[in-house]
Design a protein around this motif. Structure first.
Motif, short mmCIF file in Angstrom:
data_model
loop_
_atom_site.label_atom_id
_atom_site.label_comp_id
_atom_site.label_asym_id
_atom_site.label_seq_id
_atom_site.Cartn_x
_atom_site.Cartn_y
_atom_site.Cartn_z
N LEU A 125 0.84 -1.19 0.00
CA LEU A 125 0.00 0.00 0.00
C LEU A 125 0.88 1.25 0.00
O LEU A 125 0.64 2.20 -0.74
N GLY A 126 1.96 1.20 0.82
CA GLY A 126 2.89 2.31 0.88
C GLY A 126 3.57 2.54 -0.46
O GLY A 126 3.78 3.66 -0.88
N ILE A 172 4.97 9.48 2.73
CA ILE A 172 5.03 9.08 4.13
C ILE A 172 4.45 7.68 4.31
O ILE A 172 4.87 6.93 5.18
N TRP A 173 3.49 7.29 3.44
CA TRP A 173 2.86 5.98 3.56
C TRP A 173 3.86 4.86 3.32
O TRP A 173 3.75 3.79 3.91
N LEU A 174 4.82 5.13 2.43
CA LEU A 174 5.85 4.12 2.17
C LEU A 174 6.67 3.88 3.43
O LEU A 174 6.96 2.74 3.80
N ALA A 175 7.02 4.97 4.13
CA ALA A 175 7.80 4.85 5.36
C ALA A 175 6.99 4.09 6.41
O ALA A 175 7.50 3.17 7.07
N GLY A 208 4.49 1.97 5.90
CA GLY A 208 4.36 0.57 5.48
C GLY A 208 5.63 -0.21 5.77
O GLY A 208 5.58 -1.34 6.26
N ALA A 209 6.79 0.41 5.48
CA ALA A 209 8.07 -0.28 5.70
C ALA A 209 8.27 -0.55 7.18
O ALA A 209 8.73 -1.63 7.57
N VAL A 210 7.90 0.43 8.03
CA VAL A 210 8.06 0.25 9.48
C VAL A 210 7.16 -0.88 9.97
O VAL A 210 7.60 -1.75 10.74
N ILE A 211 5.89 -0.91 9.50
CA ILE A 211 4.97 -1.97 9.93
C ILE A 211 5.50 -3.33 9.49
O ILE A 211 5.48 -4.30 10.24
N MET A 212 6.01 -3.39 8.24
CA MET A 212 6.58 -4.64 7.72
C MET A 212 7.73 -5.11 8.61
O MET A 212 7.83 -6.28 8.99
N ALA A 213 8.64 -4.17 8.94
CA ALA A 213 9.80 -4.51 9.78
C ALA A 213 9.33 -4.99 11.15
O ALA A 213 9.86 -5.97 11.70
N MET A 214 8.29 -4.32 11.71
CA MET A 214 7.78 -4.70 13.02
C MET A 214 7.20 -6.11 13.00
O MET A 214 7.45 -6.93 13.90
N THR A 215 6.43 -6.43 11.93
CA THR A 215 5.81 -7.76 11.86
C THR A 215 6.88 -8.83 11.69
O THR A 215 6.76 -9.92 12.26
N LEU A 216 7.93 -8.51 10.94
CA LEU A 216 9.03 -9.48 10.79
C LEU A 216 9.72 -9.71 12.13
O LEU A 216 10.13 -10.83 12.44
N THR A 217 9.83 -8.64 12.92
CA THR A 217 10.42 -8.78 14.25
C THR A 217 9.58 -9.70 15.12
O THR A 217 10.11 -10.51 15.88
N VAL A 218 8.23 -9.57 14.98
CA VAL A 218 7.33 -10.45 15.74
C VAL A 218 7.62 -11.91 15.39
O VAL A 218 7.73 -12.77 16.26
N SER A 264 2.00 7.28 -18.48
CA SER A 264 1.05 6.19 -18.75
C SER A 264 1.69 4.83 -18.53
O SER A 264 1.00 3.83 -18.39
N ILE A 265 3.06 4.79 -18.48
CA ILE A 265 3.75 3.51 -18.26
C ILE A 265 3.82 3.19 -16.77
O ILE A 265 3.72 2.05 -16.37
N HIS A 266 4.02 4.24 -15.96
CA HIS A 266 4.07 4.05 -14.50
C HIS A 266 3.06 5.01 -13.85
O HIS A 266 3.45 6.04 -13.31
N PRO A 267 1.77 4.67 -13.91
CA PRO A 267 0.78 5.61 -13.37
C PRO A 267 0.75 5.60 -11.84
O PRO A 267 -0.19 5.13 -11.23
N ILE A 268 1.80 6.10 -11.23
CA ILE A 268 1.91 6.12 -9.76
C ILE A 268 1.90 7.59 -9.31
O ILE A 268 2.16 8.48 -10.11
N PRO A 269 1.62 7.83 -8.02
CA PRO A 269 1.57 9.23 -7.55
C PRO A 269 2.87 10.01 -7.83
O PRO A 269 2.81 11.20 -8.14
N ALA A 270 4.04 9.30 -7.75
CA ALA A 270 5.29 10.01 -7.98
C ALA A 270 5.42 10.47 -9.44
O ALA A 270 6.19 11.36 -9.73
#
Ligand SMILES: [Cu+2]
Length: 357
Positions: free
Chosen positions: A84-85, A91-94, A96-106, A343-349
């Motif tokens: 999703l990030g 900021i959502w990417l950051a 998402g990455a933190v939540i991913m790292a936390m779950t891996l720690t679990v 049109s090739i990478h229709p992302i927010p960036a």
């Protein structure tokens, strides 16, 4: 009266386009309903439990098996947040990455607890079999599924980035799948053999191809960096200082940048899958040009597609390959706000807003 007629017309002549656009939401609602139904079914199955009544799982003697763990589900949630990030960016990417790292720690904590548990129980008899018991056939452990997963991940990444990374990913996946196919063929031969001899043998275990994995990993990193324009920016940075440090548009710093732009053109630069300019402004009723500079490496094409507020494309434009520039000309527009997007990478960036005044 007019209001009544207007309201009725929605039902008499429905806006099909709007209704069709609602279909994904309808599907999402169905999915959520199905998920809730299944969840309820499982939740109400059997006697309800009030924490902390869970019975500590006791492994039967001579058997070691870890107990049930919520870690895989938690990590799946972390993965979803990370993706999703990646879509939302910023900021959502950051987050998402933190939540991913936390779950891996679990998960790691769970695994460590398992390990400690195993260590303390020195009484646990470690039964090491030379192979499966007589009469049981089980193929030996194989590294192929893990490599297949790596290859699939590389392929998805390659589909986003394109170019040499994609080609390398396909090569890696083909290499893995061929190896898997050869293993399967060898296993099949052993089975046919067993029909005659009455004795089934496992194929020899395939060792982890460390060297091959290292070579591929290095190639992925180097090609990825090269495609992101990392090396060319180092080369350019060595001569004229950090590229873009001077900031002012029209400065000679940007490599191959505004230099070739037609006079009066709006400049849009793209680097590492991101537009540098996310807002543009132009006068209404006058034709204009967008000078597009793709600073990514060759094999990573982008474009600048101008869209109306309703998402329709104003003029289809050819893509610009990495390291190249191109002038996208447009006819005069009405005042308003328009969206420009790759049109090739229709992302927010790779999305920006053009204001026509
Ligand atoms: Cu793009």
């Amino acid at each position: 009266m007019t209001t009544v007629l207007d309201t009725l017309s929605i039902f008499v002549m429905p806006d099909w386009k709007a209704l069709i656009a609602l279909l994904p939401f309808l599907l999402a609602l169905l999915f959520i309903a199905w998920f809730a139904f299944t969840f309820r079914k499982f939740a109400t199955l059997g006697p309800s439990r009030r924490a902390p009544a869970r019975i500590q799982p006791i492994t039967p003697a001579s058997v070691h098996m870890p107990g049930g763990s919520a870690a895989p589900i938690v990590v799946a949630f972390g993965g979803a947040m990370l993706f999703l990030g990646l879509v939302l960016g910023g900021i959502w990417l950051a987050i998402g990455a933190v939540i991913m790292a936390m779950t891996l720690t679990v998960w790691m904590r769970d695994a460590l607890r398992d390990y400690d548990h195993l260590e303390n129980r020195t009484m646990l008899p470690a039964v090491i079999h030379e192979g499966p018991p007589p009469g049981v056939h089980m193929p030996g452990p194989s590294i192929r599924p893990l490599m297949g997963a790596l290859g699939s991940a590389a392929l998805l990444g390659g589909l986003v980035v394109g170019g040499w990374v994609l080609i390398l990913a396909v090569v890696f996946l083909v290499y893995t799948l061929l190896g898997w196919l050869f293993d399967a063929t060898a296993e099949y031969r052993k089975t046919v053999e067993a029909d005659k001899t009455g004795h089934l043998e496992n194929i020899p275990a395939v060792p982890l191809p460390m060297r091959t994995l290292q070579v591929f990993a290095l190639a992925f990193v180097l090609l990825g960096l090269s495609q992101a324009g990392f090396f060319s920016s180092i080369a350019a940075g060595g001569g004229t200082g950090t590229p873009g440090a001077s900031g002012a548009p029209g400065a000679s710093g940007a490599p191959g940048g505004a230099a070739g732009a037609p006079p009066g053109a709006l400049t849009v630069e793209a680097k590492v899958l991101e537009y540098k300019e996310k807002t543009l402004e132009t006068a209404a009723g006058k034709p204009f040009t967008i000078w597009f500079v793709n600073e990514d490496g060759p094999g990573t094409p982008h474009d600048v597609e101008l869209r109306n507020a309703d998402g329709s494309v104003i003029k289809k434009q050819p893509p610009t390959d990495g390291g190249k520039s191109q002038a996208y000309t447009y006819d005069a527009l009405q005042p308003g706000t328009y969206t420009y997007i790759c049109s090739i990478h229709p992302i927010p960036a790779m999305t920006g807003t053009l204001t026509v005044k």
